[in-house]
Design an enzyme around this catalytic site. Structure first.
Site, PDB file in Angstrom:
ATOM      1  N   GLU A  77     -49.656  11.418 -47.167  1.00 13.12           N
ATOM      2  CA  GLU A  77     -51.054  11.430 -46.741  1.00 13.12           C
ATOM      3  C   GLU A  77     -51.449  10.074 -46.164  1.00 13.12           C
ATOM      4  OE1 GLU A  77     -53.066  13.597 -46.140  1.00 13.12           O
ATOM      5  OE2 GLU A  77     -55.039  12.677 -46.122  1.00 13.12           O
TER       6      GLU A  77
ATOM      7  N   SER B 259     -47.082 -30.211 -55.581  1.00 13.56           N
ATOM      8  CA  SER B 259     -46.069 -29.594 -56.432  1.00 13.56           C
ATOM      9  C   SER B 259     -46.465 -29.798 -57.890  1.00 13.56           C
ATOM     10  CB  SER B 259     -44.704 -30.222 -56.160  1.00 13.56           C
ATOM     11  OG  SER B 259     -44.777 -31.627 -56.326  1.00 13.56           O
TER      12      SER B 259
ATOM     13  N   LYS C 134     -43.209 -18.126 -62.842  1.00 17.01           N
ATOM     14  CA  LYS C 134     -43.096 -18.935 -61.626  1.00 17.01           C
ATOM     15  C   LYS C 134     -42.168 -18.212 -60.651  1.00 17.01           C
ATOM     16  CE  LYS C 134     -42.068 -23.583 -59.956  1.00 17.01           C
ATOM     17  NZ  LYS C 134     -41.141 -23.144 -58.879  1.00 17.01           N
TER      18      LYS C 134
ATOM     19  N   GLU D 149     -47.530 -17.203 -53.578  1.00 17.15           N
ATOM     20  CA  GLU D 149     -46.101 -17.201 -53.262  1.00 17.15           C
ATOM     21  C   GLU D 149     -45.739 -15.932 -52.504  1.00 17.15           C
ATOM     22  OE1 GLU D 149     -42.671 -19.792 -54.443  1.00 17.15           O
ATOM     23  OE2 GLU D 149     -44.839 -19.948 -54.646  1.00 17.15           O
TER      24      GLU D 149
ATOM     25  N   CYS E  72     -19.633 -53.942 -51.031  1.00 12.68           N
ATOM     26  CA  CYS E  72     -19.602 -55.320 -50.528  1.00 12.68           C
ATOM     27  C   CYS E  72     -18.761 -56.266 -51.375  1.00 12.68           C
ATOM     28  CB  CYS E  72     -21.021 -55.873 -50.397  1.00 12.68           C
ATOM     29  SG  CYS E  72     -21.833 -56.182 -51.990  1.00 12.68           S
TER      30      CYS E  72
ATOM     31  N   CYS F 161     -25.689 -53.962 -58.099  1.00 12.73           N
ATOM     32  CA  CYS F 161     -24.965 -54.884 -57.234  1.00 12.73           C
ATOM     33  C   CYS F 161     -25.899 -56.040 -56.916  1.00 12.73           C
ATOM     34  CB  CYS F 161     -24.545 -54.174 -55.950  1.00 12.73           C
ATOM     35  SG  CYS F 161     -24.069 -55.287 -54.617  1.00 12.73           S
TER      36      CYS F 161
END
Length: 788
Positions: A34, A81, A123, A181, A418, A445
């Site tokens: 329908e 976020s 989520k 979402e 290095c 370093c």
């Protein structure tokens, strides 16, 4: 109205109602046959009367001609976020922060604390989108993008069956931005891949990739053919409040035709949240769609506003992630990489294995403390997990499978890039004015910019789009410049010559001149961009903006004591010490000096001026005393001291009787003992002196903001501005005390309209509001002493 018009309107209303009952209520009232008959009748009538076709008709979901590219859309309210929780203790810590932020009594870490009400929902693993409705009609759909700027996918979202093109009922705000979402169900995903295989097309690894790829098709007819669905989870900009609670907002949206999660639930307190998380986790595989966790939000809208935001996430919401999919594989080796700050970190090289549909051959080990915690040895069989379903991570060693020839992982004594010495630095945790040595350590370093790896990463960051924005300097070009010893610091970029650039691979005359022009054009950066470009550890784009907006000049940022920096929004003591240490470093001072020296690089920083008005107004004597973290003295007691003595020196010199008139005995004793320590008194005086040297004084209470020329006014920016960006214009208005809103209403005081202004300008004219073009706006700023 003709009979055809009448019937078309009837059919649209009837089909919209059936769509609502089918997609939102899950209570279809007619058979599919329908529905199809009614749809065909409407389609035939519109074909006979094309002048009556409107964008909100149910027939307009089938897609249209392909686009060449998507246009960009700026989100008036950023699509942030969420922070993540992976363990129960993370959730309890989140709940503790919420209680603390709302000034509610909280129990111990595992006691549940005060029963804050939270909304709970799965989520969904899809693509975040924004849907903008004007007067109940869908006018725009956009992707999240980077949170600030997304892509206009309006033509595609119209093809998603359960997104209403026109809202049901009545009572919605004139401007309503719905966020949610777009996803693909498990069944829809299987059908799509089967069809793709049969047609010899590309198959998708998982439903999320399928949804994202389908929604971003330039040909909306392809999108229309994909089994996409939408689920609403919140709001963006609205012209009027809807309800007092988050769940109340969603229920109203459901009444207007928006699909919301059928698993939506209210939880009272953290324990009910954890119960919900466990329940959904047990049902995860049975759900018709993929989820990667549960989202919890403080339900009260007033409490959400009180808690506010961090730089990139709301303080009132969190995503509790589920454990990611895991696989076994062999650790072949551990290599070490050097980051921008010199940190030497281990990376696992693995026997390639598929995890959650992705082939993984490398995984993060974070640091040597993690290697020790795992008890990891080269040759081990390990469990790999895609942490957050994105970053592969070694989570466990299967010790019973350890081979006899397994080798320990050893940190190199010298830098693998290095050859400089690698030093071990014990981590120090700073909180509430106290320092404690933590168990962790970082290996660095010591070569700094003499280390090719650090230099390359520093330059890549310096020239990036959100920093100095130098086009044409890609990663490979920067590697060439460093490898050819043409640059040894960011300052050397501004000393490059045409003859040096044209010899690089991939460069010719035009591209060389273009790069030189881009470098020259970058010499007038905004203060915030320059601070961000320096690559200060833990200072991201938002913190750089806070430093620039609040302190107003690079000189003040360089001089600021760590304790003074903590007065800035969202700058904690750890970050404050990183900033202070960076500017104390003689090498960094030398590079910055070269960049700004007129006879060297000649950079001229823009937007420098006075202290930010809100920052100046927020720092009071009571606030300063509170931030000294005197034991037993909270904000209320600190304000009593300020009211009683009126100055820091008055508090320091107060005798016992005067102190007891202001505070109870225990607090009075704590204050007296605190300032009897010369180091504490000297630090407090140094903080006060610096604040006053910056131009602050204890009379600059909140009332100073009320004295600003635009205090209490709401302004709106619309259209494009040619002389400055809208972000800069917003900062200038805020410096005068104005609130800059994203939508026009009767409460708007003034609208600044540049070229291309559309509905907001029309609304302003309709309401009879004051409107300024850019020329008048610049004149207004100049009149009020704001540099343009």
């Amino acid at each position: 109205m003709t009979a055809a018009e009448t019937r078309i309107l009837e059919l649209r209303a009837e089909l919209d109602q059936h769509n609502y009952r089918y997609h939102v209520l899950d209570e279809p009232s007619i058979p599919d046959a329908e529905y199809d008959r009614l749809f065909r009748e409407l389609k035939a009538l519109e074909a006979e009367h094309p002048e009556l076709v409107t964008s909100d008709s149910p027939t307009q979901r089938v897609g249209s001609a392909a686009l060449s590219a998507f246009t960009q859309v700026r989100h008036e309210i950023p699509m942030l976020s969420l922070g993540n929780a992976f363990e129960e203790v993370d959730m309890r810590e989140f709940d503790r922060r919420v209680n603390e932020g709302l000034d509610l009594p909280a129990g111990d870490l595992f006691g549940g604390g005060a029963a804050v009400e939270y909304s709970c929902e799965p989520k969904l693993d899809g693509l975040a989108v924004s849907l903008l409705y004007q007067d109940g009609v869908l006018v725009r759909g956009a992707t999240r993008g980077d949170g600030t700027t997304g892509e206009d996918i309006s033509v595609n979202v119209r093809t998603v069956r359960n997104i209403p093109l026109k809202l049901q009922g009545s009572g919605w705000p004139a401007t309503l931005e719905v966020r949610g979402e777009v996803f693909m169900s498990k069944a829809g995903f299987e059908r799509l891949n089967a069809a793709q295989l049969e047609a010899g097309g590309k198959t998708f690894a998982n439903p999320r990739n399928a949804a994202a790829g389908s929604l971003r098709q330039l040909d909306s007819k392809i999108t229309a053919s994909r089994p996409l669905e939408f689920c609403c989870y919140g709001l963006g900009q609205v012209s009027a409040d809807i309800a007092d609670t988050h769940i109340g907002n969603l229920e109203r949206l459901k009444q207007w035709g928006m699909p919301i999660s059928r698993e939506l639930r209210l939880a009272k307190g953290i324990d009910e949240c954890l119960d919900y998380y466990r329940e959904i986790g047990e049902r995860r595989n049975a759900l018709p769609y993929e989820i990667d966790g549960v989202v919890f939000k403080v339900n009260s809208i007033a409490s959400q506003r009180e808690l506010g935001f961090r730089a990139r996430e709301p303080r009132w919401a969190i995503a509790h992630k589920f454990p990611a999919m895991e696989e076994l594989t062999e650790l072949l080796d551990v290599e070490f990489q050097v980051g921008r700050t010199g940190a030497v970190t281990p990376v696992a090289r693995l026997q390639p294995v598929k995890v959650a549909g992705v082939t993984v051959s490398n995984a993060t080990l974070h640091n040597m403390d993690e290697v020790a915690r795992l008890g990891l040895m080269i040759g081990d069989t390990v469990i790999i997990r895609r942490a957050g379903d994105v970053i592969p991570q070694v989570v466990q060693v299967v010790t019973e499978r350890r081979p006899e020839n397994a080798r320990p992982v050893q940190i190199p004594e010298s830098c693998p890039v290095c050859g400089s010495h690698v030093e071990r630095t014990q981590l120090v945790k700073r909180s509430k004015g106290r320092e404690t040595v933590s168990e962790g350590a970082v290996y660095r370093c010591v070569g700094r910019l003499a280390c090719g790896a650090q230099l390359k990463q520093a330059i890549i960051h310096f020239v990036s789009r959100r920093a100095m924005d130098i086009e044409g300097l890609g990663d490979k070009t920067i590697e060439q410049l460093v490898d050819e010893n043409l640059i040894a610091s960011p300052a050397d970029l501004y000393r490059l010559k045409y003859e040096q650039i044209i010899d690089l691979e991939g460069f010719a005359e035009v591209s060389s001149n273009k790069l030189l022009k881009a470098i020259e054009d970058s010499k007038r950066p905004a203060l915030a961009r320059f601070i961000y470009a320096l690559g200060i550890p833990d200072v991201g784009e938002e913190t750089a903006k806070v430093l620039a907006r609040s302190l107003g000049s690079l000189e003040r940022v360089q001089q600021a004591l760590p304790q003074v920096l903590t007065y800035l929004p969202d700058v904690g003591l750890e970050v404050a010490h990183e900033i202070h240490s960076f500017f104390e470093d003689s090498h960094n001072q030398e590079v910055i000096g070269s960049l700004l020296a007129a006879d060297q690089c000649g950079l001229v920083l823009q937007d420098q001026g006075e202290l930010g008005a809100e920052f100046a107004a927020s720092t009071t004597l009571g606030g300063m005393l509170d931030k000294l973290n005197i034991p037993s003295v909270g904000p209320g007691a600190a304000q009593k001291l300020a009211d009683k003595f009126g100055s820091l020196q008055g508090v320091i010199e107060a005798d016992w009787l005067d102190m007891r008139q202001a505070l109870p005995e225990k607090q009075a004793k704590a204050v007296r003992e605190f300032f009897d320590n010369p180091a504490n008194a000297q630090l407090a005086q140094a903080i006060e002196q610096q604040l006053q040297a910056f131009g602050m004084h204890w009379q600059s209470e909140k009332k100073v903001v009320a004295g600003l020329p635009l205090a209490g006014q709401t302004w709106v920016l619309t259209g494009s501005l040619e002389l400055m960006s809208r972000d800069v214009a917003k900062d200038k208005l805020e410096s005068l005390g104005a609130k800059v809103a994203g939508s026009v209403s009767a409460k708007t005081h003034c609208v600044v309209a540049g070229p291309g202004a559309g509905s907001k300008l029309a609304k302003a004219n309709e309401l009879g509001l004051k409107v300024l073009d850019e020329e008048a706006f610049v004149a207004f700023l100049t009149e009020h002493g704001v540099p343009t």
